[in-house]
Motif scaffolding. Structure first.
Motif, PDB file in Angstrom:
ATOM      1  N   PHE A  51       0.911  -1.082   0.432  1.00 47.93           N
ATOM      2  CA  PHE A  51      -0.363  -0.066   0.066  1.00 47.93           C
ATOM      3  C   PHE A  51       0.480   1.313   0.069  1.00 47.93           C
ATOM      4  O   PHE A  51       0.921   2.329  -0.677  1.00 47.93           O
ATOM      5  N   SER A  52       1.833   1.149   0.661  1.00 48.70           N
ATOM      6  CA  SER A  52       3.189   2.150   0.967  1.00 48.70           C
ATOM      7  C   SER A  52       3.279   2.683  -0.471  1.00 48.70           C
ATOM      8  O   SER A  52       3.698   3.927  -1.708  1.00 48.70           O
ATOM      9  N   VAL A  53       3.385   1.428  -1.491  1.00 53.16           N
ATOM     10  CA  VAL A  53       4.695   1.630  -2.511  1.00 53.16           C
ATOM     11  C   VAL A  53       3.213   2.479  -3.544  1.00 53.16           C
ATOM     12  O   VAL A  53       3.700   2.761  -4.721  1.00 53.16           O
ATOM     13  N   GLU A  54       1.698   1.827  -3.710  1.00 56.94           N
ATOM     14  CA  GLU A  54       0.815   2.104  -3.828  1.00 56.94           C
ATOM     15  C   GLU A  54       0.763   3.628  -3.975  1.00 56.94           C
ATOM     16  O   GLU A  54       0.064   4.788  -5.168  1.00 56.94           O
ATOM     17  N   LEU A  55       1.003   3.975  -2.892  1.00 60.02           N
ATOM     18  CA  LEU A  55       1.056   5.742  -2.331  1.00 60.02           C
ATOM     19  C   LEU A  55       1.861   6.389  -3.475  1.00 60.02           C
ATOM     20  O   LEU A  55       1.628   7.898  -3.714  1.00 60.02           O
ATOM     21  N   LYS A  56       3.109   5.552  -3.185  1.00 67.78           N
ATOM     22  CA  LYS A  56       3.949   6.781  -3.050  1.00 67.78           C
ATOM     23  C   LYS A  56       5.007   5.783  -3.800  1.00 67.78           C
ATOM     24  O   LYS A  56       5.844   5.169  -3.499  1.00 67.78           O
ATOM     25  N   SER A  57       5.183   5.452  -5.146  1.00 70.14           N
ATOM     26  CA  SER A  57       6.109   4.756  -6.307  1.00 70.14           C
ATOM     27  C   SER A  57       7.364   4.863  -6.098  1.00 70.14           C
ATOM     28  O   SER A  57       7.901   3.872  -6.570  1.00 70.14           O
ATOM     29  N   LYS A  58       7.277   6.182  -6.407  1.00 66.76           N
ATOM     30  CA  LYS A  58       9.223   6.138  -6.117  1.00 66.76           C
ATOM     31  C   LYS A  58       9.509   6.451  -5.202  1.00 66.76           C
ATOM     32  O   LYS A  58       9.027   7.790  -4.044  1.00 66.76           O
ATOM     33  N   ASN A  59      11.169   6.724  -4.933  1.00 67.60           N
ATOM     34  CA  ASN A  59      12.059   6.781  -4.033  1.00 67.60           C
ATOM     35  C   ASN A  59      10.951   6.585  -2.682  1.00 67.60           C
ATOM     36  O   ASN A  59      10.908   7.317  -1.496  1.00 67.60           O
ATOM     37  N   ASN A  60      10.449   5.050  -2.475  1.00 68.26           N
ATOM     38  CA  ASN A  60       9.998   4.920  -1.283  1.00 68.26           C
ATOM     39  C   ASN A  60      11.073   3.662  -0.704  1.00 68.26           C
ATOM     40  O   ASN A  60      10.825   2.724  -1.088  1.00 68.26           O
ATOM     41  N   ALA A  61      11.061   3.873   0.176  1.00 65.40           N
ATOM     42  CA  ALA A  61      11.991   2.431   1.260  1.00 65.40           C
ATOM     43  C   ALA A  61      11.808   1.378   1.655  1.00 65.40           C
ATOM     44  O   ALA A  61      11.903   0.272   1.973  1.00 65.40           O
ATOM     45  N   ALA A  62       9.930   1.231   1.134  1.00 64.16           N
ATOM     46  CA  ALA A  62       8.726  -0.054   1.049  1.00 64.16           C
ATOM     47  C   ALA A  62       9.711  -1.015  -0.109  1.00 64.16           C
ATOM     48  O   ALA A  62       9.220  -2.637   0.811  1.00 64.16           O
ATOM     49  N   TYR A  63       9.820  -0.673  -0.867  1.00 60.38           N
ATOM     50  CA  TYR A  63      10.699  -1.684  -1.472  1.00 60.38           C
ATOM     51  C   TYR A  63      12.051  -2.476  -0.831  1.00 60.38           C
ATOM     52  O   TYR A  63      12.312  -3.452  -1.401  1.00 60.38           O
ATOM     53  N   TRP A  64      12.834  -1.935  -0.078  1.00 59.17           N
ATOM     54  CA  TRP A  64      13.877  -2.388   0.502  1.00 59.17           C
ATOM     55  C   TRP A  64      13.197  -3.299   1.285  1.00 59.17           C
ATOM     56  O   TRP A  64      13.611  -4.494   1.913  1.00 59.17           O
ATOM     57  N   HIS A  65      12.528  -2.972   1.970  1.00 57.85           N
ATOM     58  CA  HIS A  65      11.428  -3.882   2.966  1.00 57.85           C
ATOM     59  C   HIS A  65      10.781  -5.699   2.631  1.00 57.85           C
ATOM     60  O   HIS A  65      11.033  -6.358   2.723  1.00 57.85           O
ATOM     61  N   MET A  66      10.848  -4.709   1.783  1.00 57.78           N
ATOM     62  CA  MET A  66       9.764  -6.291   0.613  1.00 57.78           C
ATOM     63  C   MET A  66      10.779  -7.090   0.261  1.00 57.78           C
ATOM     64  O   MET A  66      10.814  -8.671   0.379  1.00 57.78           O
ATOM     65  N   PHE A  67      12.044  -6.723   0.154  1.00 55.69           N
ATOM     66  CA  PHE A  67      13.046  -7.698  -0.714  1.00 55.69           C
ATOM     67  C   PHE A  67      14.043  -7.650   0.436  1.00 55.69           C
ATOM     68  O   PHE A  67      14.089  -9.336  -0.066  1.00 55.69           O
ATOM     69  N   ARG A  68      13.836  -7.465   1.854  1.00 64.35           N
ATOM     70  CA  ARG A  68      14.200  -7.784   3.033  1.00 64.35           C
ATOM     71  C   ARG A  68      13.305  -9.451   3.186  1.00 64.35           C
ATOM     72  O   ARG A  68      14.225 -10.369   2.802  1.00 64.35           O
ATOM     73  N   ILE A 113      11.133 -10.801   1.040  1.00 66.96           N
ATOM     74  CA  ILE A 113      11.592 -11.981  -0.213  1.00 66.96           C
ATOM     75  C   ILE A 113      12.849 -12.553   0.206  1.00 66.96           C
ATOM     76  O   ILE A 113      12.770 -14.068   0.432  1.00 66.96           O
ATOM     77  N   GLY A 114      14.094 -11.860   0.320  1.00 66.54           N
ATOM     78  CA  GLY A 114      15.148 -12.267   0.804  1.00 66.54           C
ATOM     79  C   GLY A 114      15.150 -13.469   1.590  1.00 66.54           C
ATOM     80  O   GLY A 114      15.665 -14.820   1.843  1.00 66.54           O
ATOM     81  N   GLY A 115      14.562 -13.124   3.005  1.00 71.27           N
ATOM     82  CA  GLY A 115      14.053 -14.555   4.082  1.00 71.27           C
ATOM     83  C   GLY A 115      13.973 -15.208   3.476  1.00 71.27           C
ATOM     84  O   GLY A 115      13.609 -16.752   4.098  1.00 71.27           O
ATOM     85  N   LEU A 116      12.058 -14.929   3.416  1.00 72.73           N
ATOM     86  CA  LEU A 116      11.429 -16.487   2.235  1.00 72.73           C
ATOM     87  C   LEU A 116      12.208 -17.792   1.612  1.00 72.73           C
ATOM     88  O   LEU A 116      12.662 -18.774   1.847  1.00 72.73           O
ATOM     89  N   ILE A 117      13.415 -16.701   0.491  1.00 72.79           N
ATOM     90  CA  ILE A 117      13.912 -17.584  -0.241  1.00 72.79           C
ATOM     91  C   ILE A 117      15.263 -18.200   1.017  1.00 72.79           C
ATOM     92  O   ILE A 117      15.992 -19.172   0.916  1.00 72.79           O
ATOM     93  N   ASN A 118      16.257 -17.393   1.424  1.00 72.59           N
ATOM     94  CA  ASN A 118      16.613 -18.430   1.991  1.00 72.59           C
ATOM     95  C   ASN A 118      15.973 -19.511   3.618  1.00 72.59           C
ATOM     96  O   ASN A 118      16.931 -19.914   4.436  1.00 72.59           O
ATOM     97  N   GLY A 119      14.319 -18.606   4.030  1.00 76.88           N
ATOM     98  CA  GLY A 119      14.394 -20.093   4.548  1.00 76.88           C
ATOM     99  C   GLY A 119      14.586 -19.867   6.414  1.00 76.88           C
ATOM    100  O   GLY A 119      13.803 -20.626   6.816  1.00 76.88           O
ATOM    101  N   LEU A 120      14.215 -18.262   6.216  1.00 75.16           N
ATOM    102  CA  LEU A 120      13.868 -17.850   7.659  1.00 75.16           C
ATOM    103  C   LEU A 120      12.855 -17.408   8.192  1.00 75.16           C
ATOM    104  O   LEU A 120      12.085 -17.826   9.510  1.00 75.16           O
ATOM    105  N   ARG A 121      11.482 -17.055   7.581  1.00 79.50           N
ATOM    106  CA  ARG A 121      10.409 -17.122   7.890  1.00 79.50           C
ATOM    107  C   ARG A 121       9.627 -18.034   6.091  1.00 79.50           C
ATOM    108  O   ARG A 121      10.116 -17.894   5.331  1.00 79.50           O
ATOM    109  N   MET A 122       8.868 -18.177   6.874  1.00 81.92           N
ATOM    110  CA  MET A 122       7.169 -18.955   6.110  1.00 81.92           C
ATOM    111  C   MET A 122       6.126 -17.419   5.827  1.00 81.92           C
ATOM    112  O   MET A 122       5.943 -17.616   6.834  1.00 81.92           O
ATOM    113  N   LEU A 123       5.392 -17.187   4.989  1.00 87.54           N
ATOM    114  CA  LEU A 123       4.909 -16.093   4.978  1.00 87.54           C
ATOM    115  C   LEU A 123       4.159 -17.225   3.908  1.00 87.54           C
ATOM    116  O   LEU A 123       3.822 -17.536   2.892  1.00 87.54           O
TER     117      LEU A 123
END
Length: 164
Positions: free
Chosen positions: A133-150, A152-162
């Protein structure tokens, strides 16, 4: 006279938008969730967008959050750490309502703080939706992308299940 004082305090607390600004020199003094704000320019397109708006690049090197949501976020972190569950829940509820109650110039950052709270609560699907939702409100220059990347990385590395 007292009536005007109360009116002034109410206006100051609920109507005046004040931002808390951090520079890179303060990177070790802020919650790690806000550190991503220093790196919110993800692509060359984001950088070009900043130039189109005539924003000085120095501004993009700052982490800026509205004061009231930030105060509730800090309360949430403190009460969570100390185990004061009812106070933690109140602070989280206040954080959620504060972003829509006052003029919020940095709603994306405030939403990212809410997303982080959901992550800490173990509610990863809700955290994902808030970041989205944060990205939908402000798609440019938004740190939410980094949080989403993090996340996804946790899911790939098996740290957490989503569970989607």
């Amino acid at each position: 006279m007292m009536g005007r004082r109360i009116e002034f305090l109410h206006m100051l607390q609920n109507e005046v938008a004040v931002s808390t600004i951090f520079s890179r020199h303060e990177i070790n003094c802020i919650p790690w969730q806000l550190v991503a704000e220093f790196y919110r320019t993800v692509t060359a397109e984001d950088k070009a967008y900043s130039r189109e708006l005539h924003l000085p690049m120095k501004w993009m090197d700052l982490a800026v959050v509205d004061a009231l949501p930030y105060m509730y976020y800090l309360q949430y972190l403190i009460f969570r750490t100390t185990g004061l569950i009812s106070d933690k829940d109140i602070a989280f509820k206040n954080l959620q309502t504060a972003i829509f109650r006052v003029q919020n110039d940095h709603i994306d950052t405030s939403l990212n703080l809410i997303g982080h709270c959901y992550e800490l609560e173990g509610n990863l699907p809700k955290a994902w939706r808030v970041y989205k939702f944060s990205v939908e409100l402000k798609s440019k220059n938004n740190a939410a992308y980094w949080h989403m990347f993090r996340m996804i990385g946790g899911l790939i590395n098996g740290l957490r299940m989503l569970s989607w």
